[in-house]
Design a protein around this motif. Structure first.
Motif, PDB file in Angstrom:
ATOM      1  N   TYR A 264       0.843  -1.192   0.000  1.00 55.32           N
ATOM      2  CA  TYR A 264       0.000   0.000   0.000  1.00 55.32           C
ATOM      3  C   TYR A 264       0.884   1.250   0.000  1.00 55.32           C
ATOM      4  O   TYR A 264       1.852   1.322   0.751  1.00 55.32           O
ATOM      5  N   THR A 265       0.548   2.209  -0.856  1.00 55.56           N
ATOM      6  CA  THR A 265       1.322   3.446  -0.956  1.00 55.56           C
ATOM      7  C   THR A 265       0.420   4.640  -0.704  1.00 55.56           C
ATOM      8  O   THR A 265      -0.767   4.626  -1.059  1.00 55.56           O
ATOM      9  N   GLY A 266       0.984   5.676  -0.088  1.00 55.44           N
ATOM     10  CA  GLY A 266       0.200   6.884   0.155  1.00 55.44           C
ATOM     11  C   GLY A 266       1.073   8.002   0.672  1.00 55.44           C
ATOM     12  O   GLY A 266       2.293   7.873   0.777  1.00 55.44           O
ATOM     13  N   SER A 267       0.425   9.115   1.015  1.00 53.04           N
ATOM     14  CA  SER A 267       1.148  10.264   1.543  1.00 53.04           C
ATOM     15  C   SER A 267       0.217  11.069   2.418  1.00 53.04           C
ATOM     16  O   SER A 267      -1.005  10.858   2.413  1.00 53.04           O
ATOM     17  N   GLU A 268       0.783  12.019   3.162  1.00 56.65           N
ATOM     18  CA  GLU A 268      -0.037  12.837   4.050  1.00 56.65           C
ATOM     19  C   GLU A 268      -0.934  13.791   3.274  1.00 56.65           C
ATOM     20  O   GLU A 268      -1.875  14.339   3.841  1.00 56.65           O
ATOM     21  N   THR A 269      -0.661  13.998   1.968  1.00 61.81           N
ATOM     22  CA  THR A 269      -1.510  14.867   1.154  1.00 61.81           C
ATOM     23  C   THR A 269      -2.464  14.082   0.257  1.00 61.81           C
ATOM     24  O   THR A 269      -3.233  14.676  -0.478  1.00 61.81           O
ATOM     25  N   GLY A 270      -2.419  12.734   0.317  1.00 60.93           N
ATOM     26  CA  GLY A 270      -3.324  11.915  -0.476  1.00 60.93           C
ATOM     27  C   GLY A 270      -2.572  10.953  -1.377  1.00 60.93           C
ATOM     28  O   GLY A 270      -1.342  10.993  -1.474  1.00 60.93           O
TER      29      GLY A 270
END
Length: 514
Positions: A264-270
């Motif tokens: 799973y990949t993601g970031s604090e901005t989406g």
């Protein structure tokens, strides 16, 4: 309103109106109330708020320590802390904040295993003092990757198999692994958004507007319409995922993991568009967005996942369940439990008694004097005992240093001999093996109708000048090498170009034999 369960959370007898989740690094806060998560523009003190935050991976150390099963519960914390100092080589002069949770699945007849999280008090003060000044206390500060376990406890994901999580933040990034819903490993990565921006400018050859760069990642991801940026983004994120792959290879060996079932990949901005395709291409693992439905109402289109996860963890803490907690800004105890409160209550009672019974005042004064004399005597004895213990510790420390010096000498001698033997082994074994590997490459080229015009060798790096009648054949050949020689080689090709006169595709493939 959140209220404590019967018999739990004895340290607090009050209920909580709201849960406040704070990102101290970005100064962004949300409140959870009536099953809704709403942004807060300004933090305010309210003793009925339950305040939580998270500590980024770059600011703590995560490891596993083992201690004997025979250690009694009252000595367990001291034993784990001593083992952490020894195993992690911590500075003996620093009093670290050390928190831990047991790993039941690793317990044996002789040893118990614990996940240990270590942080420096100075770091906690630096990052969280501004928040504490606004809200007066912070109930929990969680090690960030640990919170992901809530997606399994809430049954958002099935707690089966090994799952990897790659998460980008402005000042940090981390990789975390969970097995059957349990935390097993996390590591801070050097590719935060800030570092990604700096590296992109380095590749591009000039500085671009930082705000525009972040907006491009958020809105267009890795499939930007700016063709000048596209090639450099591809190279940069290829570099990132090769780095992540190296860490995964280490983790799989260290924790005896056969394969990673989902990523799973993601970031604090989406979510970042195109990131999952890179993960699948370079890691060979199916990947999805780290963006889940936590069944909470929200005011913004996207909220950092860790605000949701912090709220879920806080609810468990309010109900009495403990979590690794780095806070040093504790909520003050109830008035009657404070020393000042006890003093005021005692003084008031004394005045009442003194007014009604003057004789009691004289008796109490005598009792205080006797108690003071007794306490002074005990203090003297304790000081003498403390001095004796310090002297003994100093003597033992000196002995320890002498032993460590001898051990270091032996280790240095051992390392010298080890390097000599490794060099001999490398000459006798690795060089022929590398040559055999290159010969095998030639056999594989034939299968894919790929030819080589030149081979350059520099230490462990071979450069193969390839050509073929289609770009696809070269790409298939490189993928075949990566899959076949997974842990024995590392491949990299900057670009594949077409000779317009001959119609032939060329590319310089760099192969590092590990």
């Amino acid at each position: 309103m959140f209220k404590t369960s019967q018999g739990k959370m004895e340290k607090e007898s009050i209920g909580f109106h709201k849960i406040i989740s704070v990102n101290a690094y970005q100064n962004v806060s949300y409140q959870f109330h009536h099953n809704a998560l709403q942004k807060i523009e300004k933090l305010q003190y309210d003793k009925k708020n339950f305040v939580v935050s998270t500590l980024d991976s770059k600011d703590f150390i995560s490891s596993i320590v083992e201690v004997s099963v025979n250690i009694p519960p009252e000595d367990l914390q001291d034993a784990i802390e001593l083992k952490a100092y020894d195993d992690l080589g911590l500075d003996q002069a620093v009093e670290y904040i050390i928190r831990y949770i047991e790993i039941p699945g690793r317990k044996t007849d002789k040893l118990r295993s614990f996940h240990v999280f270590v942080a420096e008090p100075e770091v906690i003060h630096e990052e969280f003092d501004p928040i504490r000044q606004q809200v007066k206390y912070i109930d929990y500060i969680y090690p960030k990757p640990f919170l992901i376990q809530n997606v399994y406890e809430k049954e958002i994901l099935e707690a089966y198999g090994v799952h990897g999580y790659l998460y980008f933040q402005k000042e940090d990034a981390f990789l975390a692994l969970f097995k059957d819903g349990e935390y097993i490993y996390s590591k801070s990565l050097k590719y935060s958004f800030e570092n990604i921006y700096e590296r992109f400018c380095e590749l591009y050859g000039e500085r671009v507007d930082e705000t525009s760069f972040y907006e491009m990642l958020q809105n267009e991801g890795l499939k930007t319409s700016n063709f000048d940026y596209q090639d450099h983004l591809m190279k940069l994120f290829s570099e990132i995922f090769l780095y992540v792959n190296d860490i995964l290879i280490y983790a799989k060996r260290a924790f005896e993991i056969e394969k990673i079932d989902m990523f799973y990949t993601g970031s604090e901005t989406g979510p970042i568009l195109g990131l999952n395709e890179y993960a699948h291409t370079y890691l060979g693992i199916e990947a999805n967005d780290f963006d889940f439905d936590y069944e909470m109402e929200k005011g913004d289109w996207y909220i950092d996942q860790f605000h949701f996860l912090s709220v879920l963890e806080a609810i468990k803490n309010i109900e009495g369940e403990e979590s690794p907690n780095f806070t040093i800004f504790f909520r003050p105890p109830p008035f009657v439990a404070r020393r000042s409160g006890q003093f005021i209550i005692t003084t008031a009672a004394t005045i009442v008694l003194a007014l009604s019974l003057p004789v009691y005042n004289y008796t109490y004064d005598t009792y205080v004097k006797i108690s003071n004399d007794r306490l002074k005597k005990e203090e003297k004895q304790l000081n003498e005992l403390a001095t004796s213990i310090r002297n003994e510790i100093a003597s033992l420390q000196k002995q320890k240093n002498e032993i460590l010096a001898k051990i270091k000498g032996e280790n240095d001698l051992f390392e010298t001999k080890k390097k000599i033997l490794a060099a001999i082994y490398d000459k006798k074994v690795n060089y022929p093996m590398k040559a055999k590997t290159i010969v095998n490459f030639g056999n594989h080229m034939t299968k894919f109708d790929v030819r080589v015009t030149k081979i350059a060798d520099e230490d462990n790096l071979f450069t193969l000048s390839l050509y073929a009648r289609s770009e696809k054949k070269i790409t298939q050949f490189i993928k075949f090498l990566t899959d076949t020689y997974e842990s024995r080689i590392h491949t990299d090709i900057e670009k594949i170009y077409k000779d317009e006169e001959t119609g032939i595709y060329h590319g310089d493939l760099k192969v590092t034999v590990l």
